[in-house]
Design an enzyme around this catalytic site. Structure first.
Site, PDB file in Angstrom:
ATOM      1  N   TYR A  51      32.969  34.941  24.187  1.00  0.00           N
ATOM      2  CA  TYR A  51      33.899  35.720  25.024  1.00  0.00           C
ATOM      3  C   TYR A  51      35.131  36.111  24.213  1.00  0.00           C
ATOM      4  O   TYR A  51      35.545  37.283  24.211  1.00  0.00           O
ATOM      5  CB  TYR A  51      34.286  34.874  26.241  1.00  0.00           C
ATOM      6  CG  TYR A  51      35.223  35.552  27.204  1.00  0.00           C
ATOM      7  CD1 TYR A  51      34.765  36.537  28.062  1.00  0.00           C
ATOM      8  CD2 TYR A  51      36.570  35.199  27.259  1.00  0.00           C
ATOM      9  CE1 TYR A  51      35.623  37.159  28.955  1.00  0.00           C
ATOM     10  CE2 TYR A  51      37.435  35.819  28.146  1.00  0.00           C
ATOM     11  CZ  TYR A  51      36.957  36.796  28.996  1.00  0.00           C
ATOM     12  OH  TYR A  51      37.814  37.409  29.872  1.00  0.00           O
ATOM     13  N   SER A  75      41.973  39.963  27.112  1.00  0.00           N
ATOM     14  CA  SER A  75      42.117  38.603  27.637  1.00  0.00           C
ATOM     15  C   SER A  75      43.085  37.886  26.707  1.00  0.00           C
ATOM     16  O   SER A  75      43.312  38.318  25.573  1.00  0.00           O
ATOM     17  CB  SER A  75      40.739  37.933  27.618  1.00  0.00           C
ATOM     18  OG  SER A  75      40.839  36.536  27.448  1.00  0.00           O
TER      19      SER A  75
HETATM   20  P1  NDP Z   1      34.329  39.618  38.318  1.00  0.00           P
HETATM   21  O1  NDP Z   1      33.065  38.875  38.000  1.00  0.00           O
HETATM   22  O2  NDP Z   1      35.014  39.361  39.614  1.00  0.00           O
HETATM   23  O3  NDP Z   1      34.033  41.173  38.214  1.00  0.00           O
HETATM   24  C1  NDP Z   1      33.245  41.733  37.199  1.00  0.00           C
HETATM   25  C2  NDP Z   1      32.977  43.175  37.548  1.00  0.00           C
HETATM   26  O4  NDP Z   1      32.228  43.773  36.479  1.00  0.00           O
HETATM   27  C3  NDP Z   1      32.135  43.358  38.804  1.00  0.00           C
HETATM   28  O5  NDP Z   1      32.528  44.559  39.436  1.00  0.00           O
HETATM   29  C4  NDP Z   1      30.733  43.463  38.245  1.00  0.00           C
HETATM   30  O6  NDP Z   1      29.870  44.093  39.154  1.00  0.00           O
HETATM   31  C5  NDP Z   1      31.013  44.291  36.994  1.00  0.00           C
HETATM   32  N1  NDP Z   1      30.019  44.198  35.941  1.00  0.00           N
HETATM   33  C6  NDP Z   1      29.521  43.090  35.348  1.00  0.00           C
HETATM   34  N2  NDP Z   1      28.585  43.422  34.436  1.00  0.00           N
HETATM   35  C7  NDP Z   1      28.505  44.787  34.453  1.00  0.00           C
HETATM   36  C8  NDP Z   1      27.703  45.735  33.753  1.00  0.00           C
HETATM   37  N3  NDP Z   1      26.794  45.365  32.839  1.00  0.00           N
HETATM   38  N4  NDP Z   1      27.891  47.042  34.013  1.00  0.00           N
HETATM   39  C9  NDP Z   1      28.797  47.443  34.933  1.00  0.00           C
HETATM   40  N5  NDP Z   1      29.556  46.591  35.630  1.00  0.00           N
HETATM   41  C10 NDP Z   1      29.410  45.278  35.401  1.00  0.00           C
HETATM   42  O7  NDP Z   1      35.275  39.338  37.066  1.00  0.00           O
HETATM   43  P2  NDP Z   1      36.859  39.329  36.880  1.00  0.00           P
HETATM   44  O8  NDP Z   1      37.540  40.238  37.834  1.00  0.00           O
HETATM   45  O9  NDP Z   1      37.296  37.926  36.790  1.00  0.00           O
HETATM   46  O10 NDP Z   1      36.948  39.931  35.409  1.00  0.00           O
HETATM   47  C11 NDP Z   1      37.026  41.319  35.180  1.00  0.00           C
HETATM   48  C12 NDP Z   1      37.479  41.549  33.744  1.00  0.00           C
HETATM   49  O11 NDP Z   1      38.720  40.935  33.523  1.00  0.00           O
HETATM   50  C13 NDP Z   1      36.525  41.005  32.690  1.00  0.00           C
HETATM   51  O12 NDP Z   1      36.498  41.877  31.592  1.00  0.00           O
HETATM   52  C14 NDP Z   1      37.178  39.702  32.328  1.00  0.00           C
HETATM   53  O13 NDP Z   1      36.812  39.346  31.027  1.00  0.00           O
HETATM   54  C15 NDP Z   1      38.633  40.071  32.398  1.00  0.00           C
HETATM   55  N6  NDP Z   1      39.562  38.950  32.562  1.00  0.00           N
HETATM   56  C16 NDP Z   1      39.492  38.112  33.637  1.00  0.00           C
HETATM   57  C17 NDP Z   1      40.445  37.095  33.790  1.00  0.00           C
HETATM   58  C18 NDP Z   1      40.428  36.208  34.979  1.00  0.00           C
HETATM   59  O14 NDP Z   1      41.313  35.332  35.079  1.00  0.00           O
HETATM   60  N7  NDP Z   1      39.505  36.362  35.914  1.00  0.00           N
HETATM   61  C19 NDP Z   1      41.494  36.889  32.804  1.00  0.00           C
HETATM   62  C20 NDP Z   1      41.452  37.820  31.709  1.00  0.00           C
HETATM   63  C21 NDP Z   1      40.522  38.813  31.614  1.00  0.00           C
HETATM   64  P3  NDP Z   1      28.237  43.898  39.044  1.00  0.00           P
HETATM   65  O15 NDP Z   1      27.998  42.444  38.717  1.00  0.00           O
HETATM   66  O16 NDP Z   1      27.709  44.331  40.363  1.00  0.00           O
HETATM   67  O17 NDP Z   1      27.811  44.791  37.933  1.00  0.00           O
END
Ligand code: NDP
Length: 258
Positions: free
Chosen positions: A159, A146
């Site tokens: 975070y 990030s």
């Molecule tokens: P989302 O909430 O849309 O997606 C998160 C994903 O992770 C889902 O598929 C969720 O599925 C899964 N997940 C969450 N917890 C777990 C777990 N314990 N085990 C397995 N899977 C898990 O988030 P984003 O797409 O926004 O973010 C994805 C990544 O990108 C993160 O690491 C975030 O920090 C990073 N990021 C996001 C940015 C943004 O602008 N959105 C910018 C920079 C980085 P489920 O809940 O069913 O497990």
């Protein structure tokens, strides 16, 4: 026909956190480049839907849930994918969570939960899939960092610290596994506008600040990350390891923009 080094045909990719948002966009991108893709996460319904999307793109997939806070769940995932596809060449670690709150008030339990998923979850998956890749002397691991891996963002201390940890872990594993054929890199997305955060970005003060700080003067789109992921997942990146590939419209390069 694309460049042969970027062709992922016959490769197997596991995208943890691949059922939503960025992870699902990366899963689609890898599938479009030819890979068989297993997008996974905790919620079975989302796993089923995402796997069906990969199949609709003409690739093979598998329905298998995974929780990165639990080693045995990741082991089960590896076994299921190995049974179906033989081996795994590409791992994307995209499971992540966050919470915004002044650090003085931030509950320690939330701090721990964020670290368990973002940093230790990445470590667990890297170790379990990394061992499998090292044994086969080939692998591509893409961790998701990030902007907060590299700069401070307001009121997201847990975070940011977890994502700085992901950047550090990426470099350390890269050098440990550098002679094993396993490349470990991180993708650093800038500010991406999705349906989920559109309300937080459109017309808000935070949104305006991000735009002012982004030389391209716009938010990124999810599919603008796919090319960078395909590169890091492919044979084209055979001499690239320990790299943080920033896709941010210039934010981290910028000082004064007007
Ligand atoms: P989302 O909430 O849309 O997606 C998160 C994903 O992770 C889902 O598929 C969720 O599925 C899964 N997940 C969450 N917890 C777990 C777990 N314990 N085990 C397995 N899977 C898990 O988030 P984003 O797409 O926004 O973010 C994805 C990544 O990108 C993160 O690491 C975030 O920090 C990073 N990021 C996001 C940015 C943004 O602008 N959105 C910018 C920079 C980085 P489920 O809940 O069913 O497990």
């Amino acid at each position: 026909m694309g460049h042969p080094l970027l062709d992922l045909t016959n490769k197997t990719a596991v995208v943890i956190g691949g059922t939503s948002g960025i992870g699902l966009a990366l899963a689609r991108g890898l599938a479009q480049a030819g890979a068989n893709v297993v997008p996974t996460g905790r919620r079975a319904e989302l796993v089923r839907k995402s796997a069906a999307e990969m199949e609709a793109l003409g690739r093979r997939s598998l329905v298998e849930t995974c929780d990165v806070t639990d080693n045995s769940s990741i082991e089960r995932l590896l076994q299921a994918v190995s049974a179906e596809f033989g081996s795994v060449q590409i791992l994307v670690n995209c499971a992540g969570r966050t919470k915004k709150m002044p650090t003085l008030d931030f509950p320690e339990s939330d701090w721990d939960a964020i670290f368990e998923t973002n940093l230790k979850g990445t470590l667990r998956a890297c170790r379990i899939f990394g061992r499998h890749m090292i044994e086969r002397r080939y692998g591509r691991i893409i961790n998701i960092g990030s902007l907060s891996s590299l700069v401070g963002l307001f009121e997201v201390a847990a975070y940011g610290a977890s994502k700085a940890g992901v950047a550090s872990l990426t470099k350390t594993l890269a050098i440990e596994w550098a002679t094993s054929g396993v490349c470990v890199n991180a993708l650093i997305p800038g500010v991406l506008r999705t349906e989920l955060n559109a309300d937080l970005l459109d017309g808000t003060e935070r949104g305006k600040e991000f735009l002012l700080r982004t030389p391209m003067r716009r938010f990124g789109k999810l599919d603008e990350l796919a090319g960078a992921a395909v590169f890091l997942a492919s044979d084209a990146s055979s001499f690239v390891t320990g790299h943080l590939l920033v896709v941010d419209g210039g934010i981290l390069a910028s000082g004064v923009n007007q």
